[in-house]
Design a protein around this motif. Structure first.
Motif, short mmCIF file in Angstrom:
data_model
loop_
_atom_site.label_atom_id
_atom_site.label_comp_id
_atom_site.label_asym_id
_atom_site.label_seq_id
_atom_site.Cartn_x
_atom_site.Cartn_y
_atom_site.Cartn_z
N ARG A 150 0.83 -1.21 0.00
CA ARG A 150 0.00 0.00 0.00
C ARG A 150 0.86 1.26 0.00
NH1 ARG A 150 -3.14 2.83 -1.44
NH2 ARG A 150 -4.75 4.01 -0.35
N THR A 153 1.99 2.63 -3.48
CA THR A 153 1.07 3.17 -4.49
C THR A 153 1.04 4.70 -4.39
OG1 THR A 153 -0.82 3.08 -2.97
CG2 THR A 153 -0.40 1.11 -4.30
N PRO A 154 0.66 5.39 -5.47
CA PRO A 154 0.64 6.86 -5.41
C PRO A 154 -0.21 7.40 -4.25
CG PRO A 154 0.44 6.12 -7.68
CD PRO A 154 0.39 4.87 -6.83
N THR A 155 -1.42 6.87 -4.07
CA THR A 155 -2.24 7.39 -2.96
C THR A 155 -1.65 6.96 -1.62
OG1 THR A 155 -3.75 5.51 -2.99
CG2 THR A 155 -4.40 7.43 -4.28
N THR A 197 -4.76 -9.52 -5.20
CA THR A 197 -4.85 -8.09 -5.53
C THR A 197 -6.22 -7.78 -6.13
OG1 THR A 197 -3.95 -8.47 -7.72
CG2 THR A 197 -2.37 -7.89 -6.01
N THR A 201 -10.00 2.15 -8.65
CA THR A 201 -9.84 3.51 -9.16
C THR A 201 -10.39 4.46 -8.11
OG1 THR A 201 -10.11 2.73 -11.42
CG2 THR A 201 -10.39 5.09 -11.05
N PHE A 246 -6.91 8.14 -9.64
CA PHE A 246 -5.78 7.24 -9.37
C PHE A 246 -6.20 5.81 -9.68
CE2 PHE A 246 -5.37 10.96 -6.80
CZ PHE A 246 -4.03 11.26 -6.82
N GLU A 247 -5.57 5.22 -10.69
CA GLU A 247 -5.86 3.80 -11.00
C GLU A 247 -4.78 2.97 -10.35
OE1 GLU A 247 -6.54 3.09 -15.15
OE2 GLU A 247 -7.85 4.85 -15.25
N GLU A 248 -5.19 2.16 -9.38
CA GLU A 248 -4.19 1.45 -8.59
C GLU A 248 -4.55 -0.03 -8.44
OE1 GLU A 248 -2.64 5.09 -5.81
OE2 GLU A 248 -4.08 3.70 -4.93
N THR A 249 -3.56 -0.77 -7.97
CA THR A 249 -3.80 -2.16 -7.61
C THR A 249 -3.60 -2.26 -6.10
OG1 THR A 249 -2.94 -2.91 -9.71
CG2 THR A 249 -2.95 -4.52 -7.93
#
Ligand SMILES: C[S@@+](CC[C@H](N)C(=O)[O-])C[C@H]1O[C@@H](n2cnc3c(N)ncnc32)[C@H](O)[C@@H]1O
Length: 261
Positions: A150, A153-155, A197, A201, A246-249
């Motif tokens: 976690r 990730t960008p966020t 995972t 988004t 933010f598109e994240e995994t």
């Protein structure tokens, strides 16, 4: 070694409850499927979901056929679970109490689950209580985000920076370290770890909603700092992604510990 006694952990979520349902991701469906097949829950197998909150584990397990008791010591969090179960027509029984108040009369259970909640409990005490509740062949599942992933990730990076700059030191510490070692020394010694995972988004509003659902930044803790907090968060998110999307995994971890006997 006893866990740190957590003071007022239950109250921490009172102001978070309103944001929880929208702010928190559910769990990967593969985790639910693994638990249902592994513990034979589809025929009404009894599950106790500890710290159930809005029922992110309790509801999908009940939907898959398990007979679920959700417990949570926090009134608003428990009510969020009750409302979610009523809305979706899934039968779950709820009871307002902490893990430490479970007794043998709550058993026998085939599975006891902890979704983002084991770290709030007095873990050694709870494990020894569960020894009297979980039936032979049964077990425990501890599920949460992969915290290391976690942070990358960008966020996640923005959230870590917000914690660094905004969290004062009066937050109760969590009992996070050494789950696997604690389990190995308990009646539930056969431990397996799995990961999964899910794509997510997020918009800036959703990242804010997520933080308001946490014990770090719920409105009760922010108090009159909330406006400045929101402005700071939005500025930092904009600096990473001007469009605020933010598109994240997201990574998740599940520990399954089965009874030794
Ligand atoms: C982060 S929420 C998790 C909610 C949900 N299980 C999920 O997977 O998202 C943590 C929950 O643990 C509850 N909690 C705090 N102390 C607890 C305790 N001693 N025993 C059981 N639950 C506790 C809180 O009230 C809160 O609802």
């Amino acid at each position: 070694v006893p866990d740190t006694t957590l003071t007022d952990t239950t109250g921490l979520f009172t102001e978070a409850a309103a944001h929880y349902v929208r702010g928190r991701a559910g769990y990967p469906s593969g985790f639910i499927e693994t638990l249902v097949s592994r513990f034979g829950l589809a025929d009404g197998g009894r599950v106790i979901d500890v710290g159930c909150g809005p029922g992110l584990l309790a509801l999908p397990l009940a939907r898959a056929g398990a007979s679920v008791l959700g417990i949570d010591p926090n009134g608003p969090m428990l009510e969020a679970g009750r409302a979610a179960a009523a809305d979706s027509g899934v039968p779950v029984t709820f009871s307002k109490r902490p893990a430490e108040a479970l007794t043998a009369a709550d058993g026998p259970a085939r599975l006891v689950t902890f979704g983002r909640s084991f770290h709030w409990t007095d873990r050694p005490r709870v494990l020894s209580l569960l020894d009297g509740i979980v039936e032979p062949g049964g077990g425990i599942a501890i599920v949460h985000e992969d915290r290391e992933q976690r942070r990358t990730t960008p966020t996640g990076m923005v959230i870590e920076a917000m914690k660094r700059d905004w969290v004062t030191d009066d937050l109760p510490s969590r009992n996070r370290d050494g789950d696997a070692a604690l389990l190995s020394g308990s009646a539930f010694g056969l431990v397996e770890r799995s990961t999964a995972t899910m794509p997510r988004t997020w918009t800036a509003d959703e990242v804010l909603g997520h933080l308001l659902s946490t014990s770090y930044f719920n409105p009760g803790r922010l108090g009159d700092r909330r406006e400045a907090f929101e402005a700071d968060l939005r500025g930092r998110l904009r600096a990473v992604r001007a469009d605020g999307v933010f598109e994240e995994t997201l990574g998740f971890v599940m520990l399954i510990a089965t009874r030794k006997d």
